[in-house]
Design an enzyme around this catalytic site. Structure first.
Site, PDB file in Angstrom:
ATOM      1  N   TYR A  44       0.849 -76.230 129.667  1.00 47.38           N
ATOM      2  CA  TYR A  44      -0.174 -76.414 130.708  1.00 47.38           C
ATOM      3  C   TYR A  44      -0.473 -77.905 130.885  1.00 47.38           C
ATOM      4  CZ  TYR A  44      -4.781 -75.651 132.987  1.00 47.38           C
ATOM      5  OH  TYR A  44      -5.855 -75.642 133.850  1.00 47.38           O
ATOM      6  N   SER A  49      -6.473 -80.686 136.185  1.00 47.91           N
ATOM      7  CA  SER A  49      -7.416 -80.197 135.168  1.00 47.91           C
ATOM      8  C   SER A  49      -7.911 -81.407 134.389  1.00 47.91           C
ATOM      9  CB  SER A  49      -6.655 -79.250 134.232  1.00 47.91           C
ATOM     10  OG  SER A  49      -7.409 -78.960 133.076  1.00 47.91           O
TER      11      SER A  49
HETATM   12  N1  LIG Z   1     -11.320 -72.344 135.387  1.00 46.10           N
HETATM   13  C1  LIG Z   1     -11.193 -73.454 134.709  1.00 46.10           C
HETATM   14  O1  LIG Z   1     -11.937 -73.693 133.732  1.00 46.10           O
HETATM   15  C2  LIG Z   1     -10.172 -74.483 135.126  1.00 46.10           C
HETATM   16  C3  LIG Z   1     -10.240 -75.753 134.548  1.00 46.10           C
HETATM   17  C4  LIG Z   1      -9.293 -76.707 134.934  1.00 46.10           C
HETATM   18  C5  LIG Z   1      -8.340 -76.397 135.880  1.00 46.10           C
HETATM   19  N2  LIG Z   1      -8.297 -75.148 136.425  1.00 46.10           N
HETATM   20  C6  LIG Z   1      -7.259 -74.863 137.418  1.00 46.10           C
HETATM   21  O2  LIG Z   1      -7.836 -74.270 138.552  1.00 46.10           O
HETATM   22  C7  LIG Z   1      -6.839 -73.540 139.256  1.00 46.10           C
HETATM   23  C8  LIG Z   1      -7.414 -72.207 139.697  1.00 46.10           C
HETATM   24  O3  LIG Z   1      -7.619 -71.393 138.562  1.00 46.10           O
HETATM   25  P1  LIG Z   1      -8.953 -70.540 138.329  1.00 46.10           P
HETATM   26  O4  LIG Z   1      -9.667 -71.167 137.203  1.00 46.10           O
HETATM   27  O5  LIG Z   1      -9.648 -70.289 139.589  1.00 46.10           O
HETATM   28  O6  LIG Z   1      -8.284 -69.202 137.713  1.00 46.10           O
HETATM   29  P2  LIG Z   1      -8.126 -67.714 138.304  1.00 46.10           P
HETATM   30  O7  LIG Z   1      -7.194 -67.014 137.360  1.00 46.10           O
HETATM   31  O8  LIG Z   1      -9.456 -67.115 138.531  1.00 46.10           O
HETATM   32  O9  LIG Z   1      -7.404 -67.964 139.694  1.00 46.10           O
HETATM   33  C9  LIG Z   1      -6.043 -68.344 139.768  1.00 46.10           C
HETATM   34  C10 LIG Z   1      -5.384 -67.603 140.915  1.00 46.10           C
HETATM   35  O10 LIG Z   1      -3.982 -67.984 140.928  1.00 46.10           O
HETATM   36  C11 LIG Z   1      -3.227 -66.800 141.193  1.00 46.10           C
HETATM   37  N3  LIG Z   1      -1.842 -66.922 140.731  1.00 46.10           N
HETATM   38  C12 LIG Z   1      -1.365 -66.846 139.455  1.00 46.10           C
HETATM   39  N4  LIG Z   1      -0.017 -66.916 139.469  1.00 46.10           N
HETATM   40  C13 LIG Z   1       0.360 -67.052 140.772  1.00 46.10           C
HETATM   41  C14 LIG Z   1       1.607 -67.171 141.423  1.00 46.10           C
HETATM   42  N5  LIG Z   1       2.785 -67.177 140.744  1.00 46.10           N
HETATM   43  N6  LIG Z   1       1.630 -67.311 142.763  1.00 46.10           N
HETATM   44  C15 LIG Z   1       0.465 -67.289 143.472  1.00 46.10           C
HETATM   45  N7  LIG Z   1      -0.747 -67.157 142.920  1.00 46.10           N
HETATM   46  C16 LIG Z   1      -0.796 -67.045 141.578  1.00 46.10           C
HETATM   47  C17 LIG Z   1      -3.994 -65.699 140.468  1.00 46.10           C
HETATM   48  O11 LIG Z   1      -3.661 -64.421 140.947  1.00 46.10           O
HETATM   49  C18 LIG Z   1      -5.442 -66.087 140.736  1.00 46.10           C
HETATM   50  O12 LIG Z   1      -5.929 -65.471 141.901  1.00 46.10           O
HETATM   51  C19 LIG Z   1      -5.638 -73.458 138.318  1.00 46.10           C
HETATM   52  O13 LIG Z   1      -4.653 -74.390 138.719  1.00 46.10           O
HETATM   53  C20 LIG Z   1      -6.210 -73.855 136.989  1.00 46.10           C
HETATM   54  O14 LIG Z   1      -5.243 -74.439 136.138  1.00 46.10           O
HETATM   55  C21 LIG Z   1      -9.194 -74.188 136.069  1.00 46.10           C
END
Ligand SMILES: NC(=O)c1ccc[n+]([C@@H]2O[C@H](COP(=O)([O-])OP(=O)(O)OC[C@H]3O[C@@H](n4cnc5c(N)ncnc54)[C@H](O)[C@@H]3O)[C@@H](O)[C@H]2O)c1
Length: 280
Positions: free
Chosen positions: A155, A142
């Site tokens: 986080y 991130s």
């Molecule tokens: N969206 C943002 O702004 C952003 C920014 C920086 C980093 N990220 C990172 O991107 C990655 C993806 O997140 P996203 O933004 O697509 O969010 P999201 O919530 O849309 O997707 C995350 C997915 O992870 C799954 N998940 C949660 N716990 C789990 C577990 N124990 N085992 C298996 N799957 C699990 C959820 O069901 C979901 O489908 C994450 O690592 C997040 O930290 C996101």
């Protein structure tokens, strides 16, 4: 790795957001893709959609914080497709709270899903990728892996950890020119990350009840309404794999923060104001 056609990929957190877009994109590049997620219904809906669109995909319900579950994911992948080339450790959650409010449950949940998952993923899949002879591991960190905003301490720790793990991995892959690693450091991306609490297991609830998190579960949020399209993130990741680039920084704002941070570090200086503040 510049040719994806006929290769095998595994994406965690693939039922939503960035992971879903990655799975769709790898399939459209001609890969067979194993999608892993803890949300069974969304996982199957995603796989069905990809297959209906002509992709080759399968879903394995996986809790990425469990070593056994990651090992099961690997054995299901080998059973179904016989090899693995690309692993995207992407699943992640956010527990909101100031450092003096975060509970042991908050820490345990966040470290399990965000950091142990990547450790298990590397331990389990790297030997299989080495057997394939070529491949790439992408780990989702991130912008909070490069700076630490207020209000998301657990986080931030996991995301800094993922940067360290991936940098170590990349250095250790030097003797293997056809196997590489990248770390993805997104800024705000349109997804359901602010509703992470939907997936916190009951044994790690605080005070016996599910928490609201950054927003209430199942509420659409304005927080990420104008954020980057996850399909664009997937495009940047595919380019990084094809051209073997380590850093995948999606937002110019993050690059500015990194620049300020490096300048302050070299001067033994002070921290500048963080880009984000979740302390309210
Ligand atoms: N969206 C943002 O702004 C952003 C920014 C920086 C980093 N990220 C990172 O991107 C990655 C993806 O997140 P996203 O933004 O697509 O969010 P999201 O919530 O849309 O997707 C995350 C997915 O992870 C799954 N998940 C949660 N716990 C789990 C577990 N124990 N085992 C298996 N799957 C699990 C959820 O069901 C979901 O489908 C994450 O690592 C997040 O930290 C996101």
């Amino acid at each position: 790795m510049d040719n994806f056609d006929g290769k095998v990929g595994v994406v965690t957190g693939a039922a939503s957001g960035i992971g879903r877009s990655m799975a769709e994109r790898l399939c459209s590049e001609g890969m067979s893709v194993v999608l892993a997620d803890i949300e069974e219904e969304n996982l199957h809906e995603t796989v069905d959609q990809i297959v209906a669109d002509g992709g080759t995909a399968t879903g394995v319900v996986t809790d990425v914080s469990s070593k056994d579950a990651i090992e099961n994911l690997a054995s299901e992948t080998m059973k179904k497709y016989g090899a693995v080339h690309v692993l995207h450790n992407n699943a992640g959650v956010v527990a909101a709270g100031l450092l003096d409010d975060l509970t042991v449950n908050d820490w345990e949940w966040t470290i399990g899903v965000n950091l142990w998952s990547v450790i298990y993923g590397i331990q389990t899949f790297l030997p299989l990728i080495k057997e394939s002879g070529e491949g790439h591991i992408v780990n989702t960190s991130s912008s909070e892996g490069l700076q630490a905003s207020a209000g998301t301490g657990a986080y931030n720790v996991t995301k800094f950890g993922i940067v360290a793990l991936t940098e170590t991995l990349s250095n250790e892959l030097n003797p293997f020119p056809k196997i590489n690693a990248s770390v993805l450091c997104p800024g705000p991306v349109r997804s359901r990350i602010v509703e992470s609490e939907r997936n916190r297991p009951e044994r790690l609830w605080n005070d016996g009840a599910p928490a609201a998190g950054l927003v209430e579960n199942d509420q659409s949020s304005d927080l990420l309404a104008g954020a980057m399209d996850p399909a664009l993130v997937a495009e940047l990741v595919v380019q990084a794999i094809q051209t073997n680039r380590f850093w995948i920084i999606t937002h110019d704002e993050t690059k500015e923060v990194v620049q300020q941070r490096a300048a302050a570090l070299l001067e033994n200086g002070s921290l500048s104001a963080p880009l984000y503040d979740f302390s309210e």
